[in-house]
Design an enzyme around this catalytic site. Sequence first.
Site, PDB file in Angstrom:
ATOM      1  CG  ASP A 109      -0.234  -0.176   2.528  1.00 10.94           C
ATOM      2  OD1 ASP A 109       1.006  -0.308   2.524  1.00 10.94           O
ATOM      3  OD2 ASP A 109      -0.903  -0.156   3.571  1.00 10.94           O
ATOM      4  CE  LYS A 160       1.268   5.788  15.393  1.00 11.31           C
ATOM      5  NZ  LYS A 160      -0.143   5.569  15.362  1.00 11.31           N
ATOM      6  CG  ASP A 218       0.468   4.171   4.502  1.00 11.50           C
ATOM      7  OD1 ASP A 218      -0.460   3.653   3.870  1.00 11.50           O
ATOM      8  OD2 ASP A 218       0.756   3.849   5.671  1.00 11.50           O
TER       9      ASP A 218
END
Length: 355
Positions: A109, A160, A218
């Site tokens: 993707d 993250k 993405d």
Amino acid sequence: MEAILLVGGQGTRLRPLTISTPKPLLPTAGVPFLAHQLARARDAGVERIVFATSYRAEMFEAAFGTRAQGVDLAYVSEARPLGTGGAIRNAAAALRCGADEPVLILNGDILSGHDVPAQVALHEKSGADVTLHLTEVDDPSRFGCVPTDADGRVTAFLEKTSRPVTNQINAGCYVFRRSAIDTIRKDEVVSVERETFPSLISSGRVVMGHVESAYWLDVGTPQAFVRGSCDLVLGRLASSAMPGEPGDRLTLNGAVVSPGAVVRGGTTVGRGAVVEAGATVLGSVLLDDSFVAEGATVRDSVLSRGARVGPGAILDGVILGDAAVVGPGNELRDGLRVWPGIELPATAVRFSTDA
Ligand code: GTP
């Protein structure tokens, strides 16, 4: 060189587009998304690709068969989804190369214009176990980040955080030494991002970062999917798989665009789709047999197969599922998704800026 293409995800963020079609097969600039990746892989010297499939596995072989875009294709399906790492380990059983040869791994993707041969060259020169493509983003706090040392060696694979130590992020394209794939546990659910890369780094294996900030996207969210399709049509990322020259719009055979309509911004108009006079379609994806009536405005949106937009309706940042119908005078905005087959009667929904 051989490659493994990860295409088994469910694409939940792209529902309802992915209910009937897996994300990597969604029509993008006139062809299945993967056709662009196959063409770019071939241009980078890939001769054979193993598809790691799971969700709607049978649709991939039906779409591409044993050879497409000049590349030989094989398929390995997981009985249950094994995650990105488990899928790589599982698909590696179908590779034919030697233990020390490089294997390219691609997320199914990602649209990327980076220099894959340069990534492979770094991998070979440095004798790495794995070499990752890292891209730089303005806001790395939305991603895990990947710092490197002065020699380009990856020092950590961080989750993250609101205080990222670098703006380099994992771009979803890896070169593995064939034998390094065997360090991944077999027949188990494994994430390369959360388990394989951190454990390779902590065990002292050589993981290199190829930092290159070429075009990169993405396409996992609706906005990004529309952006990617339009960028291909506009020529912001060159793709030899595109059925036509880059330009303001891509009109596929059998589409009917009235001379009195405005259609631009990289919009694709699919086979059998119709845009009537007085309609405006900007930066959108109109799939086969969709319909935009006179005076309607469609912007940054996707109309799935057979979806219809009535006269004077306004869509901005909207996804219409297969055969969904938006009656005249509706105004839909801001990420709204209409499920397949749903019909909104005339003026049922209005966007209001009132407090
Ligand atoms: P979301 O559900 O919207 O997050 O999308 P996704 O299911 O595609 O997940 P994600 O974007 O994280 O996946 C990255 C790539 O890995 C995509 O190309 C997926 O098709 C692929 N992928 C994710 N999980 C699996 C899996 O369990 N097996 C296989 N074969 N591929 C996977």
